[in-house]
Design an enzyme around this catalytic site. Structure first.
Site, PDB file in Angstrom:
ATOM      1  N   GLU A  74      -7.166  -1.605  -3.377  1.00 18.27           N
ATOM      2  CA  GLU A  74      -7.603  -0.210  -3.222  1.00 18.27           C
ATOM      3  C   GLU A  74      -7.341   0.577  -4.497  1.00 18.27           C
ATOM      4  O   GLU A  74      -6.325   0.390  -5.163  1.00 18.27           O
ATOM      5  CB  GLU A  74      -6.850   0.429  -2.056  1.00 18.27           C
ATOM      6  N   ASP A  95      -3.875   7.095  -3.742  1.00 19.07           N
ATOM      7  CA  ASP A  95      -3.703   6.060  -2.716  1.00 19.07           C
ATOM      8  C   ASP A  95      -4.193   4.743  -3.307  1.00 19.07           C
ATOM      9  O   ASP A  95      -5.360   4.632  -3.695  1.00 19.07           O
ATOM     10  CB  ASP A  95      -4.533   6.465  -1.485  1.00 19.07           C
ATOM     11  N   HIS A 134      -6.943  11.411   4.875  1.00 15.58           N
ATOM     12  CA  HIS A 134      -8.308  11.115   5.329  1.00 15.58           C
ATOM     13  C   HIS A 134      -9.013  12.448   5.538  1.00 15.58           C
ATOM     14  O   HIS A 134      -8.764  13.138   6.534  1.00 15.58           O
ATOM     15  CB  HIS A 134      -8.287  10.294   6.624  1.00 15.58           C
ATOM     16  N   HIS A 139     -12.121   6.165   2.169  1.00 14.08           N
ATOM     17  CA  HIS A 139     -12.125   7.520   2.713  1.00 14.08           C
ATOM     18  C   HIS A 139     -12.034   8.568   1.615  1.00 14.08           C
ATOM     19  O   HIS A 139     -11.519   8.308   0.515  1.00 14.08           O
ATOM     20  CB  HIS A 139     -10.940   7.693   3.670  1.00 14.08           C
ATOM     21  N   ASP A 164       0.861  -1.185   0.000  1.00 17.28           N
ATOM     22  CA  ASP A 164       0.000   0.000   0.000  1.00 17.28           C
ATOM     23  C   ASP A 164       0.902   1.241   0.000  1.00 17.28           C
ATOM     24  O   ASP A 164       1.604   1.502   0.978  1.00 17.28           O
ATOM     25  CB  ASP A 164      -0.884  -0.033   1.258  1.00 17.28           C
ATOM     26  N   GLU A 195     -11.219   1.162  -0.532  1.00 15.53           N
ATOM     27  CA  GLU A 195     -10.357   0.033  -0.166  1.00 15.53           C
ATOM     28  C   GLU A 195     -11.173  -0.946   0.663  1.00 15.53           C
ATOM     29  O   GLU A 195     -11.929  -0.554   1.544  1.00 15.53           O
ATOM     30  CB  GLU A 195      -9.121   0.503   0.597  1.00 15.53           C
TER      31      GLU A 195
END
Length: 438
Positions: free
Chosen positions: A419, A222, A299, A291, A211, A324
C-alpha cells in the site's frame, strides 16, 4: 564483607556529590535547589553517546523476500534512529515523494504557472504529508532492522509504535500514530494487532502484513508492506506488489475508480503460485479496497476497488488516496473473525446520552487522545485505562464507537498486501510514501 563495605561507601559518596551538585548559590548568597531538568538532559545525552550510532543510510534487507535494501546516501538520521524529523529538517524542507506526470490531455491545456499557483493552495497539507511520509520511511526502515522469526508480534508493534511517536514528536491530536499497527498473519488480511497478553510469535513460514500510519495535523500517510522469509511465497508477493504499482500508475485526476480496479485485477490474476505441490491462481480480495483519506478520517468516502465493476466515480484534484491491493491463495473474499482489537469513533456521530460514568470517562479520554482516529485496546491498557471493556462495550452499543475485527480469508490460505499514499496535486501526482524498500 570488606568489598561490600567499600562499594557502599562509594555509593554514599556518589549520592553526596549528587546532592551537593544540586545546590547553587543565588546573587544574595542563599543556597537553592537546582532544577533536575539539566541533570536529566545530561543523563539523556550520556545515554545517547553510549549507543553505537552511525550516520549510514544503507541497510541490507536481503533476509526479506521482495523487499528492497536501503541505498547508501546522505542522511541526517542516526542508526538506530534518535533524531526527530523536525530536528533533521528545521526549515521544513522535507523530502519530496515520487513525482509522476498526468497522462490526461486536458491537463496540458493549463499553463505550468497556473498549476504551480494551484499547488500553493495545498502548501500546508503537502508539508504535513511529506513530514508524515518521511517519518513513516524512517520508522519502517528501523522496523525492518529488527523484525525476524521468533519475535512476538506484540513486541514488533510496540517497538515500531514507540519509534513512530518519537520521530514525529507525538503531541495529542497534533501529531502521532494514525491507527494501530497491523501485523496480520497468513489468512488474516487486515485489522489484527495483538491485544494485551497475546503472545503470538512470527515464524519463518508466515506471511505477515505490516500496516501502520503516521499523522501530522490530521494529514494521514497510510502505507503497508508484506514480511516473508520463505522464497516459496515470492510469486504471491510479486503479484501484489505489481498490482499496487499498476493501481498507482493508473490513478490520476478525472480517472474513473472502476478503471483502476479493472487494471489491478488484470495484473493480479495473471500470476500463479505453487504451494505444497498445488498451483493457485492469485486472487484479488474483492471486498477489500483502497480509499480516499481526509483530515483525521482514514476512510473519507471514496473506495478504490481492486476488481472490475466498481463505481464510475472519478478522482478529483486535491484528493488524497491510499492504493492498497490484497492478493490471496484462498477464496479472495474476507469475513470478520477473531477477537477485536481495532476501534474508532464514528466520524459523523453527534452527542449521545451515556448513563455509565466509566463510559463517559472513557469517551472523554478517546476524544482527547484519538479523536476520530483509530485506536486499540492495548493502547488503552498502556495509558492506564485497564478496566475499559464494559465501558468500551457501552460506547459500541451506543453507536459512538465502531468495531473493526480481523478480516480473514479461509484458514490455510495466504494473503499479501502492499500500500502507498499519494496526493493528486494540480501539477502532478506525488506518491508520498515511496521508499527504497518498495
Amino acid at each position: 564483607e570488606e568489598q561490600k563495605h567499600g562499594d557502599n561507601q562509594t555509593q554514599e559518596k556518589k549520592k553526596k556529590k549528587k546532592k551537593k551538585n544540586k545546590k547553587k548559590k543565588t546573587a544574595d548568597g542563599k543556597e537553592v535547589e537546582e532544577d533536575d531538568d539539566d541533570e536529566a538532559d545530561e543523563e539523556s545525552k550520556q545515554e545517547t553517546s553510549n549507543q553505537k550510532l552511525s550516520y549510514s543510510r544503507f541497510q541490507d534487507n536481503s533476509r526479506f523476500r521482495l523487499l528492497g535494501s536501503w541505498a547508501e546516501g546522505p542522511t541526517k538520521q542516526t542508526n538506530p534512529p534518535t533524531i526527530p524529523i523536525d530536528k533533521q529538517f528545521p526549515k521544513k524542507d522535507y523530502p519530496v515523494g515520487e513525482i509522476s506526470e498526468y497522462f490526461n490531455e486536458n491537463r496540458k491545456r493549463i499553463s505550468a504557472e497556473e498549476l504551480r499557483e494551484r499547488d500553493k493552495l495545498l502548501e500546508h497539507q503537502i508539508q504535513c504529508l511529506r513530514k508524515a511520509a518521511e517519518c513513516h520511511r524512517q520508522v519502517r526502515k528501523y522496523a525492518q532492522s529488527y523484525i525476524q522469526p521468533g519475535m512476538k508480534l506484540i513486541d514488533i508493534c510496540d517497538r515500531l509504535e514507540e519509534m513512530n511517536r518519537r520521530l514525529v514528536e507525538a503531541n495529542g491530536l497534533d501529531a502521532g500514530i494514525a491507527f494501530p499497527t497491523g501485523c496480520s498473519i497468513n489468512h488474516v488480511a487486515a485489522h489484527y494487532t495483538p491485544n494485551t497478553g497475546d503472545n503470538t510469535v512470527l515464524n519463518y513460514d508466515d506471511v505477515c502484513k505490516i500496516d501502520f500510519g503516521t499523522q501530522v495535523d490530521g494529514r494521514i500517510v497510510d502505507c503497508a508492506f508484506t514480511v516473508a522469509f520463505n522464497p516459496k511465497y515470492d510469486k504471491l508477493l510479486e503479484a501484489v506488489k505489481d498490482s499496487t504499482n499498476t493501481g498507482l500508475k493508473a490513478a490520476g485526476i478525472d480517472v474513473r475508480l472502476c478503471d483502476i480496479g479493472e487494471a489491478i485485477q488484470e495484473v493480479m490474476e495473471s500470476y500463479e503460485i505453487e504451494l505444497n505441490g498445488k498451483t493457485h491462481q492469485v486472487k484479488c480480495v474483492r471486498n477489500l479496497n483502497g480509499h480516499s483519506i481526509g483530515p483525521y478520517q482514514i476512510h473519507a468516502g471514496k473506495t478504490v476497488p481492486i476488481v472490475k465493476g466498481g463505481p464510475a466515480t472519478r478522482m478529483e484534484e486535491g484528493e488524497l488516496y491510499a492504493i492498497e491491493t490484497f492478493g490471496s491463495t484462498g477464496k479472495g473474499y474476507v469475513f470478520e473473525d477473531g477477537e477485536c482489537s481495532h476501534y474508532m469513533k464514528d466520524f459523523y456521530v453527534g452527542s449521545k446520552p451515556l448513563r455509565h460514568p466509566k463510559a463517559k470517562g472513557l469517551l472523554k479520554f478517546i476524544d482527547q487522545n484519538y479523536g476520530t482516529l483509530a485506536f486499540c485496546r492495548k493502547w488503552l491498557d498502556q495509558a492506564g485505562e485497564t478496566h475499559h471493556i464494559m465501558a468500551l462495550k457501552q460506547l459500541v452499543d451506543s453507536g459512538i464507537v465502531n468495531t473493526y475485527p480481523p478480516l480473514c480469508d479461509v484458514t490455510g490460505s495466504y494473503v499479501a498486501q502492499y500500500e502507498h499514499t499519494f496526493l493528486l496535486k494540480p501539477s502532478s501526482k506525488e506518491i508520498l510514501s515511496r521508499g527504497d524498500d518498495y
